[in-house]
Design an enzyme around this catalytic site. Structure first.
Site, PDB file in Angstrom:
ATOM      1  N   LYS A   1     -11.105  54.298  17.760  1.00  0.00           N
ATOM      2  CA  LYS A   1     -11.230  53.892  16.351  1.00  0.00           C
ATOM      3  C   LYS A   1     -12.255  54.741  15.616  1.00  0.00           C
ATOM      4  O   LYS A   1     -12.091  55.033  14.438  1.00  0.00           O
ATOM      5  CB  LYS A   1     -11.622  52.413  16.258  1.00  0.00           C
ATOM      6  CG  LYS A   1     -10.489  51.534  16.708  1.00  0.00           C
ATOM      7  CD  LYS A   1     -10.482  50.169  16.102  1.00  0.00           C
ATOM      8  CE  LYS A   1      -9.075  49.631  16.347  1.00  0.00           C
ATOM      9  NZ  LYS A   1      -8.842  48.281  16.209  1.00  0.00           N
TER      10      LYS A   1
ATOM     11  N   LYS B   1      -0.208  53.414  19.681  1.00  0.00           N
ATOM     12  CA  LYS B   1       0.061  51.977  19.574  1.00  0.00           C
ATOM     13  C   LYS B   1       0.491  51.611  18.145  1.00  0.00           C
ATOM     14  O   LYS B   1       0.000  52.193  17.182  1.00  0.00           O
ATOM     15  CB  LYS B   1      -1.260  51.261  19.912  1.00  0.00           C
ATOM     16  CG  LYS B   1      -1.150  49.783  20.079  1.00  0.00           C
ATOM     17  CD  LYS B   1      -2.519  49.177  20.345  1.00  0.00           C
ATOM     18  CE  LYS B   1      -3.244  48.866  19.063  1.00  0.00           C
ATOM     19  NZ  LYS B   1      -4.042  47.649  19.082  1.00  0.00           N
TER      20      LYS B   1
ATOM     21  N   LYS C   1      -1.745  47.246  12.849  1.00  0.00           N
ATOM     22  CA  LYS C   1      -1.706  46.723  11.476  1.00  0.00           C
ATOM     23  C   LYS C   1      -2.203  47.765  10.488  1.00  0.00           C
ATOM     24  O   LYS C   1      -1.725  47.868   9.379  1.00  0.00           O
ATOM     25  CB  LYS C   1      -2.668  45.548  11.316  1.00  0.00           C
ATOM     26  CG  LYS C   1      -2.404  44.366  12.148  1.00  0.00           C
ATOM     27  CD  LYS C   1      -3.453  43.303  11.778  1.00  0.00           C
ATOM     28  CE  LYS C   1      -3.718  42.396  12.924  1.00  0.00           C
ATOM     29  NZ  LYS C   1      -4.715  42.907  13.862  1.00  0.00           N
TER      30      LYS C   1
HETATM   31  N1  AQP Z   1       1.017  47.386  19.569  1.00  0.00           N
HETATM   32  C1  AQP Z   1       0.682  46.312  20.279  1.00  0.00           C
HETATM   33  N2  AQP Z   1       1.379  45.993  21.386  1.00  0.00           N
HETATM   34  C2  AQP Z   1       1.066  44.881  22.130  1.00  0.00           C
HETATM   35  N3  AQP Z   1       0.064  44.039  21.801  1.00  0.00           N
HETATM   36  C3  AQP Z   1      -0.649  44.342  20.694  1.00  0.00           C
HETATM   37  N4  AQP Z   1      -1.693  43.726  20.108  1.00  0.00           N
HETATM   38  C4  AQP Z   1      -2.058  44.416  19.000  1.00  0.00           C
HETATM   39  N5  AQP Z   1      -1.262  45.493  18.838  1.00  0.00           N
HETATM   40  C5  AQP Z   1      -0.393  45.468  19.879  1.00  0.00           C
HETATM   41  C6  AQP Z   1      -2.303  42.516  20.626  1.00  0.00           C
HETATM   42  O1  AQP Z   1      -2.462  41.612  19.545  1.00  0.00           O
HETATM   43  C7  AQP Z   1      -3.652  40.856  19.770  1.00  0.00           C
HETATM   44  C8  AQP Z   1      -4.493  40.871  18.543  1.00  0.00           C
HETATM   45  O2  AQP Z   1      -4.988  42.141  18.318  1.00  0.00           O
HETATM   46  P1  AQP Z   1      -6.051  42.349  17.171  1.00  0.00           P
HETATM   47  O3  AQP Z   1      -5.418  42.177  15.876  1.00  0.00           O
HETATM   48  O4  AQP Z   1      -7.218  41.470  17.379  1.00  0.00           O
HETATM   49  O5  AQP Z   1      -6.593  43.776  17.439  1.00  0.00           O
HETATM   50  P2  AQP Z   1      -5.865  45.138  17.654  1.00  0.00           P
HETATM   51  O6  AQP Z   1      -5.350  45.217  19.055  1.00  0.00           O
HETATM   52  O7  AQP Z   1      -6.851  46.207  17.243  1.00  0.00           O
HETATM   53  O8  AQP Z   1      -4.658  45.064  16.637  1.00  0.00           O
HETATM   54  P3  AQP Z   1      -4.177  46.136  15.622  1.00  0.00           P
HETATM   55  O9  AQP Z   1      -2.867  45.653  15.078  1.00  0.00           O
HETATM   56  O10 AQP Z   1      -4.182  47.499  16.236  1.00  0.00           O
HETATM   57  O11 AQP Z   1      -5.251  46.019  14.474  1.00  0.00           O
HETATM   58  P4  AQP Z   1      -6.068  47.144  13.716  1.00  0.00           P
HETATM   59  O12 AQP Z   1      -5.069  48.158  13.236  1.00  0.00           O
HETATM   60  O13 AQP Z   1      -6.755  46.463  12.584  1.00  0.00           O
HETATM   61  O14 AQP Z   1      -7.053  47.679  14.702  1.00  0.00           O
HETATM   62  C9  AQP Z   1      -4.350  41.442  20.991  1.00  0.00           C
HETATM   63  O15 AQP Z   1      -4.050  40.630  22.105  1.00  0.00           O
HETATM   64  C10 AQP Z   1      -3.717  42.788  21.123  1.00  0.00           C
HETATM   65  O16 AQP Z   1      -3.716  43.227  22.473  1.00  0.00           O
END
Ligand code: AQP
Length: 340
Positions: free
Chosen positions: A119, A202, A205
C-alpha cells in the site's frame, strides 16, 4: 496453553474504504453468513471504520460507506440478531487495547508486513502512522473478543499470524494465559479474487479503475460489460486445472464461477470443457447477476432508511461492549494500570 477454555467465537471485519467488491463478498461476507448459519460459533462482524481512516477518507463518504458495508452484510444474510454487527469506532475498547498492543508488538514485526509495503509503495515516509500500526489495531479487534477463529481472504493471513504473535508475547511477558491463539480461516476457491484487468493484482475497493472490479451495487448490464471486457488470454478453457497454470486471468474467472456456484474449480472445467471466452464469459455474467442482483436490491432498500441501519449498528455496539469491556478491564489489571 489449552485453547479449549475459550468459547468458539468468530470475529471478522471489513473496512468502509469504498463500496463493497465481489472480492469482499466471496472472500469474506459469504463465508461470514455460512459460519453464522452453521451455528457452531458465536459470530461478531464489524465495519472497521478506524482502519478505513488510515488513508484519507472524505467524512461524508465515510459515513455513507459505513452504512453501505453494513447494508451489504445484512443483505447477504448476516442477521443482526444472531450475529453481533456494529461499527468499530462505537466501541472505544478497540482503540484502547490497540494502544497496549502497540507497546507489545515490535517495530521489526511491522516492518515485515507485506500489505503495508504494497500500500505504501515507494512513499512509505509519507504514509500515516496509523497505516503502519494497522496490524496492531487488527490484533486488538480480534483479541478484544477472545475470538478463536478469523475468516479472512488470503491477503489478511499475515495479519492474523501477527495477532497470534502479539497474543503469545503478551501472555509470555505478563505470565498469563489470557489471550487465545486465534486461527485464520482461509478456505474455498475465491480467497484471492483478482483484478479483472490484471490477474496478478488483487481486486480492491480502492483500485484505480472501476472496470477492474465488480461492485456489489453494480447493475446487471454493468456486471456483464465488466466481465465481457475482463482481460484474458486467447486460449480456450482447458480440461484440467493444470491447464490454468501460468494463466492468472483465466484462473481468476474460473475461481469466481466456482465460488459463486459453490462447486470446485475442476467441476467448472467439466461443465465447460474447451469452451471459448465467447461462451464462458456470458455464462459467468449470468451466474454473477443471478447471485448478486438480489443482494444489491436488498442493499438499495436498506440504504433508503439510513436511520434504521444506524439503529442496528448502535444496538450491535452495545452488545459488543458487553463482551469487550470485561476483557479490557482485565487487560488493564494484568498490565498494572490503575482503574478507580
Ligand atoms: N480480492 C479479494 N479476494 C478475496 N478476499 C478479499 N478481501 C478483500 N479483497 C479481497 C477480504 O475482504 C475482507 C475485508 O477486507 P478489507 O476491506 O478490510 O481490507 P482489504 O483486504 O484491504 O480490502 P480492499 O477491498 O483491498 O480495500 P482497500 O482497497 O481499501 O485496501 C478481508 O477478509 C479480506 O481478506
Amino acid at each position: 496453553m489449552s485453547e479449549s477454555r475459550f468459547t468458539p467465537r468468530v470475529f471478522s471485519g471489513i473496512k468502509p474504504s469504498g463500496g463493497l467488491t465481489l472480492g469482499n463478498y466471496l472472500g469474506a461476507i459469504k463465508r461470514f453468513v455460512q459460519t453464522q448459519d452453521a451455528g457452531t460459533h458465536e459470530t461478531i462482524y464489524c465495519v472497521v471504520d478506524l482502519h478505513a481512516i488510515t488513508v484519507w477518507q472524505d467524512p461524508a463518504e465515510l459515513k455513507s460507506a459505513t452504512r453501505e458495508v453494513a447494508a451489504g452484510f445484512i443483505a447477504s444474510g448476516v442477521d443482526p440478531e444472531r450475529s453481533v454487527l456494529f461499527n468499530q469506532s462505537q466501541v472505544s475498547q478497540h482503540a484502547e487495547l490497540a494502544w497496549i498492543f502497540n507497546c507489545v508488538a515490535r517495530v521489526g514485526w511491522m516492518d515485515r508486513m507485506t500489505q503495508f509495503k504494497e500500500k505504501a509503495g515507494k512513499n512509505a515516509e509519507k504514509q500515516s502512522l496509523g497505516l503502519y500500526a494497522y496490524p496492531s489495531l487488527m490484533a486488538a479487534d480480534i483479541l478484544l473478543y477472545h475470538a478463536t477463529h478469523v475468516p479472512v481472504g488470503e491477503d489478511q493471513k499475515q495479519h492474523v499470524e501477527l495477532t497470534r504473535d502479539i497474543a503469545a508475547k503478551f501472555n509470555h511477558d505478563y505470565k498469563v494465559d489470557f489471550f487465545p491463539m486465534a486461527e485464520p480461516v482461509i478456505e474455498g476457491p475465491a480467497m484471492r479474487v483478482m483484478n479483472l484487468r490484471d490477474g496478478t493484482k488483487k481486486m480492491s475497493k480502492s483500485g484505480e479503475s472501476d472496470m477492474e472490479r465488480i461492485n456489489m451495487t453494480d447493475d446487471a448490464d454493468t456486471i456483464a460489460k465488466k466481465l465481457q471486457k475482463a482481460r484474458t488470454d486467447a486460449a480456450p478453457l482447458p480440461e484440467t486445472l493444470e491447464g490454468l497454470d501460468g494463466r492468472p486471468e483465466a484462473r481468476n474467472l474460473v475461481d469466481i464461477y466456482a465460488a459463486l456456484a459453490d462447486i470446485p474449480p475442476a467441476e467448472v472445467l467439466a461443465r465447460y470443457p474447451g469452451a471459448g471466452w465467447g461462451t464462458f464469459k456470458p455464462a459467468l455474467a449470468e451466474l454473477a447477476v443471478e447471485k448478486l442482483a438480489p443482494i444489491s436490491r436488498e442493499m438499495a432498500r436498506l440504504m433508503d432508511d439510513p436511520a434504521e441501519i444506524d439503529r442496528l449498528l448502535a444496538r450491535g455496539a452495545e452488545r459488543a461492549r458487553e463482551i469487550a469491556a470485561p476483557v479490557l478491564r482485565e487487560t488493564y489489571e494484568i498490565v498494572g494500570l490503575l482503574r478507580g
